[in-house]
Design a protein around this motif. Structure first.
Motif, PDB file in Angstrom:
ATOM      1  N   PHE A  96       0.838  -1.195   0.000  1.00  0.00           N
ATOM      2  CA  PHE A  96       0.000   0.000   0.000  1.00  0.00           C
ATOM      3  C   PHE A  96       0.875   1.248   0.000  1.00  0.00           C
ATOM      4  CE2 PHE A  96      -2.655   3.287   1.956  1.00  0.00           C
ATOM      5  CZ  PHE A  96      -3.718   3.257   1.069  1.00  0.00           C
ATOM      6  N   ILE A 124       1.794   1.937  -3.476  1.00  0.00           N
ATOM      7  CA  ILE A 124       0.650   2.492  -4.212  1.00  0.00           C
ATOM      8  C   ILE A 124       0.536   3.985  -3.917  1.00  0.00           C
ATOM      9  CG2 ILE A 124      -1.874   2.497  -4.358  1.00  0.00           C
ATOM     10  CD1 ILE A 124      -1.777  -0.533  -3.899  1.00  0.00           C
ATOM     11  N   MET A 125       0.745   4.360  -2.670  1.00  0.00           N
ATOM     12  CA  MET A 125       0.637   5.772  -2.294  1.00  0.00           C
ATOM     13  C   MET A 125       1.775   6.605  -2.860  1.00  0.00           C
ATOM     14  SD  MET A 125      -0.642   5.809   1.647  1.00  0.00           S
ATOM     15  CE  MET A 125      -0.205   7.510   1.802  1.00  0.00           C
ATOM     16  N   THR A 126       3.003   6.159  -2.677  1.00  0.00           N
ATOM     17  CA  THR A 126       4.142   6.987  -3.057  1.00  0.00           C
ATOM     18  C   THR A 126       4.375   7.039  -4.557  1.00  0.00           C
ATOM     19  OG1 THR A 126       5.634   5.123  -2.700  1.00  0.00           O
ATOM     20  CG2 THR A 126       5.321   6.651  -0.860  1.00  0.00           C
ATOM     21  N   ARG A 137       1.906   6.641  -6.866  1.00  0.00           N
ATOM     22  CA  ARG A 137       0.635   6.994  -7.516  1.00  0.00           C
ATOM     23  C   ARG A 137       0.117   5.880  -8.426  1.00  0.00           C
ATOM     24  NH1 ARG A 137       2.343  12.459  -9.527  1.00  0.00           N
ATOM     25  NH2 ARG A 137       2.757  13.592  -7.641  1.00  0.00           N
ATOM     26  N   HIS A 138      -0.036   4.710  -7.849  1.00  0.00           N
ATOM     27  CA  HIS A 138      -0.578   3.567  -8.589  1.00  0.00           C
ATOM     28  C   HIS A 138      -1.992   3.273  -8.107  1.00  0.00           C
ATOM     29  CE1 HIS A 138       3.082   2.728 -10.676  1.00  0.00           C
ATOM     30  NE2 HIS A 138       3.764   2.492  -9.578  1.00  0.00           N
ATOM     31  N   GLY A 139      -2.875   4.243  -8.209  1.00  0.00           N
ATOM     32  CA  GLY A 139      -4.255   4.066  -7.765  1.00  0.00           C
ATOM     33  C   GLY A 139      -4.987   2.965  -8.502  1.00  0.00           C
ATOM     34  N   LEU A 192      -5.267  -0.308  -6.590  1.00  0.00           N
ATOM     35  CA  LEU A 192      -5.937  -0.281  -5.291  1.00  0.00           C
ATOM     36  C   LEU A 192      -6.928  -1.428  -5.128  1.00  0.00           C
ATOM     37  CD1 LEU A 192      -6.318   1.210  -2.619  1.00  0.00           C
ATOM     38  CD2 LEU A 192      -8.073   2.584  -3.720  1.00  0.00           C
ATOM     39  N   VAL A 238     -10.775   7.787  -3.376  1.00  0.00           N
ATOM     40  CA  VAL A 238      -9.479   7.312  -2.893  1.00  0.00           C
ATOM     41  C   VAL A 238      -8.583   6.944  -4.071  1.00  0.00           C
ATOM     42  CG1 VAL A 238      -8.305   5.536  -1.533  1.00  0.00           C
ATOM     43  CG2 VAL A 238     -10.435   6.522  -0.701  1.00  0.00           C
ATOM     44  N   LEU A 262      -5.012   8.675  -5.094  1.00  0.00           N
ATOM     45  CA  LEU A 262      -3.775   7.911  -5.217  1.00  0.00           C
ATOM     46  C   LEU A 262      -3.233   7.893  -6.639  1.00  0.00           C
ATOM     47  CD1 LEU A 262      -4.688   4.871  -2.951  1.00  0.00           C
ATOM     48  CD2 LEU A 262      -3.134   6.745  -2.420  1.00  0.00           C
ATOM     49  N   SER A 263      -3.941   8.481  -7.578  1.00  0.00           N
ATOM     50  CA  SER A 263      -3.514   8.463  -8.976  1.00  0.00           C
ATOM     51  C   SER A 263      -3.127   9.842  -9.497  1.00  0.00           C
ATOM     52  CB  SER A 263      -4.642   7.925  -9.861  1.00  0.00           C
ATOM     53  OG  SER A 263      -4.997   6.635  -9.469  1.00  0.00           O
ATOM     54  N   ASN A 272      -2.813  17.987  -5.073  1.00  0.00           N
ATOM     55  CA  ASN A 272      -2.942  17.860  -3.621  1.00  0.00           C
ATOM     56  C   ASN A 272      -3.349  19.199  -3.028  1.00  0.00           C
ATOM     57  OD1 ASN A 272      -0.619  19.454  -2.669  1.00  0.00           O
ATOM     58  ND2 ASN A 272       0.607  17.868  -3.624  1.00  0.00           N
TER      59      ASN A 272
END
Length: 89
Positions: free
Chosen positions: A4, A7-9, A11-13, A16, A45, A49-50, A54
């Protein structure tokens, strides 16, 4: 469950949904609550994440204004607080 973080760092939304499935299969109480919360608003969400957008600059301004407000509490009225907010940027 470290995937996870990737995925966050990175940007692989789009990954998810796959992560949520694996997390549900792990059947860990804390993770299950997290998965339920994320699933409630999955589209938002995944977009968060994609997409590269921000609210960092806005949050920084809000924190600055709150700090000034705390510093001025009980010392002066709205006029002085307004001047400090507008002049201290």
């Amino acid at each position: 469950m470290r995937s996870f973080a990737a995925i966050m760092t990175q940007r692989h939304g789009h990954r998810l949904g796959e992560w949520l499935t694996r997390a549900e299969e792990a059947d860990l109480p804390g993770i299950n609550r997290f998965v339920n919360g994320v699933t409630c608003d999955l589209e938002a969400v995944a977009a968060g994440l994609s997409l590269p957008f921000n609210s960092g600059p806005v949050e920084g301004n809000v924190n600055r204004i709150k700090m000034l407000k705390r510093q001025m509490y009980g010392r002066a009225g709205f006029d002085l607080l307004r001047k400090r907010v507008l002049l201290n940027h």
